[in-house]
Design a protein around this motif. Structure first.
Motif, PDB file in Angstrom:
ATOM      1  N   ASP A  12      18.118  31.123  21.541  1.00 18.83           N
ATOM      2  CA  ASP A  12      17.999  29.722  21.143  1.00 18.83           C
ATOM      3  C   ASP A  12      17.935  28.754  22.321  1.00 18.83           C
ATOM      4  O   ASP A  12      18.327  27.608  22.199  1.00 18.83           O
ATOM      5  N   HIS A  37      21.761  35.418  22.902  1.00 22.79           N
ATOM      6  CA  HIS A  37      22.566  35.868  21.755  1.00 22.79           C
ATOM      7  C   HIS A  37      21.972  37.140  21.153  1.00 22.79           C
ATOM      8  O   HIS A  37      20.819  37.135  20.685  1.00 22.79           O
ATOM      9  N   HIS A 247      21.040  25.860  27.540  1.00 23.50           N
ATOM     10  CA  HIS A 247      20.105  26.168  26.453  1.00 23.50           C
ATOM     11  C   HIS A 247      18.824  25.347  26.582  1.00 23.50           C
ATOM     12  O   HIS A 247      18.061  25.231  25.616  1.00 23.50           O
TER      13      HIS A 247
HETATM   14 MN    MN Z   1      23.319  29.218  21.302  1.00 23.45          MN
END
Ligand code: MN
Ligand code: AMP
Ligand code: MN
Ligand code: MN
Length: 281
Positions: A12, A37, A247
């Motif tokens: 993400d 992840h 991110h």
């Molecule tokens: Mn995340």
């Protein structure tokens, strides 16, 4: 300066593994670990950048687990990214995630939310679709104002469209990482569990289950929290780790290496983790 926690478009994050390698050099980092992840899909792409990147590029993963009724994240670092058993185990997570995503979309529809699979896919450039992408899609459709509202109202833990699927135990996750030659660490303790969680006792149990350490420096820690976890590492004879949890655009305000500006993870911490990986500790 090093950064042992970040995400790419393979989970993400909004930057590709190749961009992360370039950003690491720009930031003057000496080492960067990619910790997407529940996937290692970005690691071959990251490693392929090593010949032209000054910064050392390291394998990592952030595994979603359940611990005492809450979601807990486990970081694996320094494992063999081509370990066949690990790849098989991670593939099983991918299959379960797809089933979860289907169930999540069904629940949203049952709640009267007019979201299409294509709306979510359009925001997920990689192979993995996460709730972060669902949240953005709900914003884009005008169903909620900001991603945080999507978690509160629909897809966060305890919300009506939440579908639990992460029942990996921390002990099993640590075993997966160790068996692939790496070290297992608790990611951002205190951030995914309830506030005032008694980490002193829990961390001792986790050490017994194969964890060598935990994140003692993290973008979103305050000074007191950082001091607490650094002292806890010393008290329990565990290793501190640290990273930004970058991110890209999905976590505005956080930069690689420096987090919100004042993060600094010492190179010596990585040397200690590498020694632990060699010992199979
Ligand atoms: Mn995340
Ligand atoms: P998933 O692995 O698909 O269940 O999605 C988990 C991701 O959603 C996390 O990695 C975060 O990026 C994001 N996330 C989870 N809970 C929240 C929350 N309460 N607020 C904002 N983002 C969240
Ligand atoms: Mn996390
Ligand atoms: Mn993370």
């Amino acid at each position: 300066m090093i950064d042992l926690h970040c995400h790419s478009t393979c989970s993400d994050g909004t930057d590709t593994p190749e961009t992360l390698a370039a950003l690491a050099d720009e930031a003057g980092l000496t080492a960067l670990a990619l910790t997407d992840h529940d996937t290692v899909a970005g690691l071959p792409r990251l490693m392929a950048c090593q010949p032209t990147t000054r910064c050392r590029l390291l394998p990592g993963i952030e595994l979603s687990c359940r611990f005492l009724g809450s979601e807990m994240h486990v970081l694996g670092l320094l494992f063999d990214p081509l370990d066949a058993q690990l790849l098989e185990r991670v593939e099983a997570l991918r299959v379960r995630r797809i089933a979860r995503n289907t169930a999540l979309l069904d629940r949203l529809r049952t709640l009267g939310v007019p979201l299409e699979w294509e709306d979510v896919l359009a925001l997920a450039p990689g192979d993995q679709v996460s709730r972060a992408h669902f949240a953005r899609a709900l914003v884009k459709k005008g169903i909620v104002c900001k991603p945080q509202d999507a978690f509160h109202r629909y897809i966060g833990e305890g919300a009506p469209a939440y579908v639990p699927f992460k029942d990996l135990t921390p002990g099993d996750a640590a075993g997966w990482i160790r068996e692939a030659g790496g070290v297992a660490l608790v990611a951002h303790p205190g951030r995914t569990s309830r506030r005032l969680f008694p980490w002193d006792g829990a961390m001792k149990d986790l050490k017994a289950q194969g964890f060598v350490g935990f994140e003692a420096r993290y973008s979103d820690y305050g000074p007191a929290e950082q001091a607490y976890f650094e002292a806890l590492a010393r008290d329990l004879d565990m290793l501190p780790s640290g990273g930004s949890d970058y991110h890209g655009a999905f976590k505005p305000g956080i930069r690689l290496g420096v987090g919100r500006g004042d993060l600094e993870v010492p190179d010596a911490w990585l040397e200690n983790l590498e020694a632990a990986a060699r010992c199979g500790r």
